[in-house]
Design an enzyme around this catalytic site. Structure first.
Site, short mmCIF file in Angstrom:
data_model
loop_
_atom_site.label_atom_id
_atom_site.label_comp_id
_atom_site.label_asym_id
_atom_site.label_seq_id
_atom_site.Cartn_x
_atom_site.Cartn_y
_atom_site.Cartn_z
CG ASP A 9 -1.86 1.28 1.54
OD1 ASP A 9 -2.19 1.55 0.45
OD2 ASP A 9 -1.80 2.07 2.55
CG LEU A 10 1.47 6.18 -1.84
CD1 LEU A 10 3.25 5.60 -2.59
CD2 LEU A 10 0.97 6.42 -3.07
CG ASP A 11 -1.53 7.45 0.45
OD1 ASP A 11 -1.28 7.87 0.27
OD2 ASP A 11 -3.55 7.66 -0.24
CB THR A 17 0.52 10.66 1.81
OG1 THR A 17 1.08 9.47 1.76
CG2 THR A 17 1.72 11.30 1.30
CE LYS A 45 -4.45 5.72 9.44
NZ LYS A 45 -3.30 5.24 11.26
N GLY A 46 -7.71 3.38 4.38
CA GLY A 46 -7.81 2.64 2.29
C GLY A 46 -9.16 3.13 1.94
NE ARG A 49 -10.40 12.21 -4.28
CZ ARG A 49 -9.45 12.01 -5.80
NH1 ARG A 49 -10.40 13.42 -6.16
NH2 ARG A 49 -8.42 12.18 -5.84
CB SER A 114 -2.43 3.30 -4.01
OG SER A 114 -2.93 4.09 -3.06
CB ALA A 115 -7.45 3.49 -1.23
CB SER A 116 -4.58 7.51 -3.19
OG SER A 116 -4.15 8.50 -3.59
CG ASN A 118 -4.14 12.48 -5.67
OD1 ASN A 118 -4.09 13.00 -6.61
ND2 ASN A 118 -4.98 12.12 -5.08
CE LYS A 145 -5.68 -0.48 -1.40
NZ LYS A 145 -4.52 0.14 -0.43
CD GLU A 169 -3.39 -1.92 3.10
OE1 GLU A 169 -3.50 -0.53 3.61
OE2 GLU A 169 -3.95 -1.36 1.40
CG ASP A 170 -1.53 2.75 7.06
OD1 ASP A 170 -2.01 2.16 5.45
OD2 ASP A 170 -1.76 3.74 6.80
C1 BG6 Z 1 -5.95 5.79 0.06
C2 BG6 Z 1 -6.22 6.67 2.03
O1 BG6 Z 1 -4.71 5.71 0.46
O2 BG6 Z 1 -6.33 6.61 -0.53
C3 BG6 Z 1 -7.89 7.06 2.14
O3 BG6 Z 1 -5.51 5.04 3.04
C4 BG6 Z 1 -7.44 8.12 0.86
O4 BG6 Z 1 -6.80 7.77 3.28
C5 BG6 Z 1 -8.18 7.27 -0.26
O5 BG6 Z 1 -8.88 9.04 1.60
C6 BG6 Z 1 -7.91 7.81 -1.58
O6 BG6 Z 1 -7.36 8.59 -1.79
P1 BG6 Z 1 -6.84 10.07 -3.03
O7 BG6 Z 1 -6.18 10.00 -3.19
O8 BG6 Z 1 -8.13 9.24 -4.75
O9 BG6 Z 1 -8.31 10.96 -3.35
MG MG Z 2 -2.55 3.27 3.58
#
Ligand code: BG6
Ligand code: MG
Length: 215
Positions: A9-11, A17, A45-46, A49, A114-116, A118, A145, A169-170
């Protein structure tokens, strides 16, 4: 198990982050008059958005139109991007580079799940984008997730069967996703919180290849 890939996982695992996601959600919740604590944030977490926004809205008994949801997500993301604007390779957690090097030397593949949305931007800024054999993120999956989709996508991109993968994962939602993907789960953080993990370490710096291979 014989480990052929480690999917990170990233964040909150490779960099700090996670705290900036919290700050940005907290600012939005404050503006909406909804109480939101760091303890609440463990649940987020995870979580992607939209899922995160809806969790906060539900806590405040608020239901909004799709257009308002989109506006608030945009606002949170703009704030988040502002907060992480300073990140450089110095923000990579200690221990990440040595662990990646050890994995590479042993022929074990490195993936990102990653769930992000970004994620690509963040790994680029951290200077580690080219170190991954495959990157799976929120832009490529439909189910967030704790659904296993992003981990399964990473495994298939790496060409490694899930039973030969370890996920790191965190987040509670992330550990569940790894377990549901049929992989071994390593938690980063508090063992009492991440009770579904096979093993929990305080940070990436305490993971070694030797202890991964013992799983
Ligand atoms: C996850 C984080 O990696 O990404 C969450 O743990 C975050 O806190 C999620 O909300 C979504 O991220 P983003 O950057 O797409 O808004
Ligand atoms: Mg994480």
């Amino acid at each position: 198990m014989s480990c052929r890939a480690v999917i990170f996982d990233l964040d909150g695992v490779l960099t700090d982050t996670a705290i900036y996601h919290f700050y940005a959600w907290k600012a939005l919740a404050d503006e909406l008059g909804i109480a939101f604590t760091e303890h609440d944030n463990e649940q987020l977490k995870g979580v992607d958005r939209l899922g995160s926004l809806r969790w906060i809205l539900q806590k405040g008994d608020l239901t909004l139109s799709t257009a308002d949801e989109a506006r608030l997500m945009q606002q949170k993301n703009a704030h988040y991007l502002e907060l992480i604007d300073h990140i450089t390779p110095d923000n990579l957690y200690p221990g990440v580079q040595p662990l990646f090097a050890e994995l590479k030397r042993s022929g074990i593949k490195i993936g990102l799940a990653s769930a992000s949305k970004n994620a690509a931007f963040v790994v680029e800024r951290l200077g580690i984008a080219t170190q991954f054999d495959y990157i799976a993120d929120a832009n490529q999956v439909t189910n967030s997730k704790p659904d296993p989709e992003v981990f399964l996508l990473a495994a298939s991109g790496l060409g490694v069967a899930p039973q030969h993968c370890i996920g790191v994962e965190d987040a509670l939602a992330g550990i569940e996703a790894i377990n549901r993907a049929g992989m071994k789960a390593i938690g980063i953080g508090d063992a009492k919180v991440l009770s579904g993990a096979s093993k929990v370490y305080p940070d990436v710096a305490t993971i070694t290849l030797t202890n991964l291979l013992k799983l």
